[in-house]
Design an enzyme around this catalytic site. Structure first.
Site, PDB file in Angstrom:
ATOM      1  N   CYS A 165       0.700  -1.377  -0.060  1.00 38.74           N
ATOM      2  CA  CYS A 165      -0.015   0.235  -0.140  1.00 38.74           C
ATOM      3  C   CYS A 165       0.787   1.258  -0.023  1.00 38.74           C
ATOM      4  O   CYS A 165       0.216   2.350  -0.151  1.00 38.74           O
ATOM      5  CB  CYS A 165      -0.903  -0.115   1.084  1.00 38.74           C
ATOM      6  SG  CYS A 165      -1.827  -1.534   1.322  1.00 38.74           S
ATOM      7  N   HIS A 305      -2.681   7.648   6.872  1.00 34.26           N
ATOM      8  CA  HIS A 305      -2.787   6.126   6.190  1.00 34.26           C
ATOM      9  C   HIS A 305      -4.518   5.488   6.668  1.00 34.26           C
ATOM     10  O   HIS A 305      -4.903   5.403   6.032  1.00 34.26           O
ATOM     11  CB  HIS A 305      -1.979   5.089   6.717  1.00 34.26           C
ATOM     12  CG  HIS A 305      -1.873   3.735   5.819  1.00 34.26           C
ATOM     13  ND1 HIS A 305      -1.974   3.626   4.755  1.00 34.26           N
ATOM     14  CD2 HIS A 305      -1.954   2.415   6.314  1.00 34.26           C
ATOM     15  CE1 HIS A 305      -1.886   2.356   4.236  1.00 34.26           C
ATOM     16  NE2 HIS A 305      -2.153   1.660   5.161  1.00 34.26           N
ATOM     17  N   GLU A 316      -0.666   4.848  14.298  1.00 33.97           N
ATOM     18  CA  GLU A 316      -0.491   5.739  13.507  1.00 33.97           C
ATOM     19  C   GLU A 316      -0.957   7.175  14.255  1.00 33.97           C
ATOM     20  O   GLU A 316       0.248   7.918  14.378  1.00 33.97           O
ATOM     21  CB  GLU A 316      -1.286   5.937  12.375  1.00 33.97           C
ATOM     22  CG  GLU A 316      -0.863   7.295  11.416  1.00 33.97           C
ATOM     23  CD  GLU A 316      -1.490   7.050  10.035  1.00 33.97           C
ATOM     24  OE1 GLU A 316      -0.868   7.963   9.107  1.00 33.97           O
ATOM     25  OE2 GLU A 316      -2.441   6.352   9.828  1.00 33.97           O
ATOM     26  N   LYS A 337      -9.693   7.617   3.047  1.00 35.77           N
ATOM     27  CA  LYS A 337     -10.177   6.166   3.014  1.00 35.77           C
ATOM     28  C   LYS A 337     -11.397   6.120   3.438  1.00 35.77           C
ATOM     29  O   LYS A 337     -12.185   5.348   3.146  1.00 35.77           O
ATOM     30  CB  LYS A 337      -9.243   5.485   3.569  1.00 35.77           C
ATOM     31  CG  LYS A 337      -7.868   5.163   2.988  1.00 35.77           C
ATOM     32  CD  LYS A 337      -7.105   4.100   3.586  1.00 35.77           C
ATOM     33  CE  LYS A 337      -5.570   4.182   2.861  1.00 35.77           C
ATOM     34  NZ  LYS A 337      -4.672   5.128   3.253  1.00 35.77           N
ATOM     35  N   HIS A 342      -9.788   1.682   0.688  1.00 32.22           N
ATOM     36  CA  HIS A 342      -8.403   1.601   0.439  1.00 32.22           C
ATOM     37  C   HIS A 342      -7.898   1.444  -0.914  1.00 32.22           C
ATOM     38  O   HIS A 342      -8.159   0.043  -1.376  1.00 32.22           O
ATOM     39  CB  HIS A 342      -7.904   0.301   1.356  1.00 32.22           C
ATOM     40  CG  HIS A 342      -6.420   0.633   1.748  1.00 32.22           C
ATOM     41  ND1 HIS A 342      -5.525   1.210   0.960  1.00 32.22           N
ATOM     42  CD2 HIS A 342      -5.653  -0.205   2.474  1.00 32.22           C
ATOM     43  CE1 HIS A 342      -4.490   1.248   1.315  1.00 32.22           C
ATOM     44  NE2 HIS A 342      -4.270   0.205   2.423  1.00 32.22           N
ATOM     45  N   PHE A 403       1.794  -3.722   4.066  1.00 34.52           N
ATOM     46  CA  PHE A 403       1.818  -5.071   4.466  1.00 34.52           C
ATOM     47  C   PHE A 403       3.489  -5.281   3.983  1.00 34.52           C
ATOM     48  O   PHE A 403       3.888  -5.026   3.202  1.00 34.52           O
ATOM     49  CB  PHE A 403       1.220  -6.100   4.026  1.00 34.52           C
ATOM     50  CG  PHE A 403      -0.273  -6.060   4.063  1.00 34.52           C
ATOM     51  CD1 PHE A 403      -0.542  -5.380   5.327  1.00 34.52           C
ATOM     52  CD2 PHE A 403      -0.963  -6.991   3.436  1.00 34.52           C
ATOM     53  CE1 PHE A 403      -1.987  -5.457   5.727  1.00 34.52           C
ATOM     54  CE2 PHE A 403      -2.609  -7.045   3.888  1.00 34.52           C
ATOM     55  CZ  PHE A 403      -3.124  -6.291   4.767  1.00 34.52           C
TER      56      PHE A 403
END
Length: 417
Positions: A165, A305, A316, A337, A342, A403
């Site tokens: 991502c 994010h 975060e 998002k 996403h 990831f």
């Protein structure tokens, strides 16, 4: 060696809430959700039956039928968004040095639908390997920038960054450095993804990453909300034309913003889970601030994010509080998002576009669908909940994490001569 200044001179977007930059921005400010029941395949037996698909997108509006058949959806999206960005930039392809214009693109997965369909067709046959001759060229992640460069005759650096991502943000940082160091005049950068497929939905469901709020899809993506239960899969593309400042000035280009820095780091912790204390995220934001040579107090807004996962959102925000200290309470923090879902490898680009436009318009888009306060989140942080907020934004940060522990962070500043 004195580094060149890098500016943004063109934008292109193809998203679940708008098929061009203007539609995308208007939907963001209005707090529009792009989530709805899946239409691409029968999702009845899937745990999650919804996603953020593109709306009213007809590939034949952009390609003839023969050309479209040679392109996976992720490459179609890349070409459409980059065409918009190039047109927006006003670049005269007949006068530029095309050896100094490149394409650096991000894709976390690439041609997943192509791979899925070809393998299913083979498995359902008699074992004879009858594969489409375009199988491999449609599937490989690097084909998107390849097709963009072929379409416009661009002969500079050309490749794809793959960091889950964080892919599009990685691509933009690479592009920033090529131009800063004087190797290129212009780079078309960004990312695209088209993972709303049986394989994509089934795979993410198997790892319990997706929301299963099937009774209310439009509210399923709810970053920072105490009842969040996973991210919503989206698709689309974002494209940004990055250009060396003097080159842009010489051709009279309009300038959206200055790209002042990028940071990278790794969590080095887990394949899919973030470090609970956000140590890698702390590092990436500090690296970005250092690279941009600005102080934490200079940052006005952060597009997080913020995927709407139980662990990721808290980690975060902890990291933001560590890096920015008391100033964190003065920053408009948001997660777009909540509206787009996403977009995986495209997320960094579409969110950078939102960040750039927040400076242009003096508006920070909201984090929608917030109903319940999470006791693990500092209540003094301004998460721009449910409604856009007007404010002057001179410096804006955008975070993307992938990831594997890949972290990327970019910083833009309002352009001044």
């Amino acid at each position: 060696m004195e580094l060149k200044r890098v500016v943004v001179t063109g934008l292109g977007a193809l998203t679940p809430i708008g098929n061009n930059v203007e539609e995308y921005w208007n939907s963001l400010v209005a707090g529009k959700s792009g989530c709805a029941p899946i239409t691409y395949f029968d999702s009845e037996k899937f745990k999650t039956k919804f996603a953020c698909e593109l709306k009213n997108f007809d590939v034949l509006d952009y390609f003839d039928r023969k050309e479209a058949r040679k392109l996976d959806r992720f490459a179609q999206y890349a070409i459409v968004a980059s065409d918009e960005a190039i047109k927006d930039s006003g670049i005269d392809m007949d006068t530029i040095d095309k050896y100094r214009v490149g394409v650096i693109w991000g894709a976390g997965i690439g041609g997943l639908e192509t791979f899925q369909d070809e393998v299913i067709n083979f498995a359902q046959g008699d074992g004879t390997p009858r594969f489409n001759p375009f199988f491999i060229p449609k599937m490989i992640a690097d084909i998107a920038p390849g097709n963009i460069s072929i379409r416009h005759g661009l002969m500079g650096p050309n490749y794809t960054t793959v960091s889950a991502c964080a892919s599009a943000a990685n691509a933009m940082i690479d592009a920033l450095n090529y131009i800063r160091l004087g190797y290129s005049d212009i780079i078309i950068s960004g990312g695209s993804e088209a993972a709303v497929t049986m394989a994509g939905m089934g795979g993410f469901n198997a790892m319990h990453a997706l929301s299963t709020r099937n009774d209310s899809p439009e509210t399923a993506s709810r970053p920072f909300d105490a009842t969040r239960d996973g991210f919503v899969l989206g698709e689309g593309a974002g494209a940004i034309v990055l250009e060396e400042y003097e080159h842009a000035k010489a051709r009279g280009a309009k300038i959206y913003a200055e790209f002042i820095g990028g940071g990278l780091s790794s969590d080095a912790y887990h394949m899919t889970a973030p470090h609970p204390e956000g140590t890698g995220v702390v590092a990436v934001m500090k690296n970005c601030l250092k690279n941009a040579e600005i102080n934490p107090e200079d940052v006005d807004a952060i597009n997080t994010h913020g995927t709407s996962t139980p662990l990721g959102d808290v980690a975060e925000l902890k990291a933001i509080s560590i890096v920015f200290g008391e100033h964190a309470k003065n920053i408009n923090i948001n997660s777009t998002k909540s509206m787009t879902g996403h977009l995986l490898g495209a997320a960094g680009a579409v969110e950078a576009i939102s960040a750039i436009l927040s400076m242009q318009h003096g508006i920070v888009p909201p984090t929608i669908n917030h109903e319940h306060r999470d006791e693990n989140i500092d209540p003094e942080l301004n998460l721009t909940l449910n409604k856009a907020q007007h404010r002057e934004v001179n410096v804006v940060m955008s975070n993307t994490f992938g990831f594997g522990g890949h972290n990327a962070c970019v910083l833009f500043r309002k352009f001044v001569e």
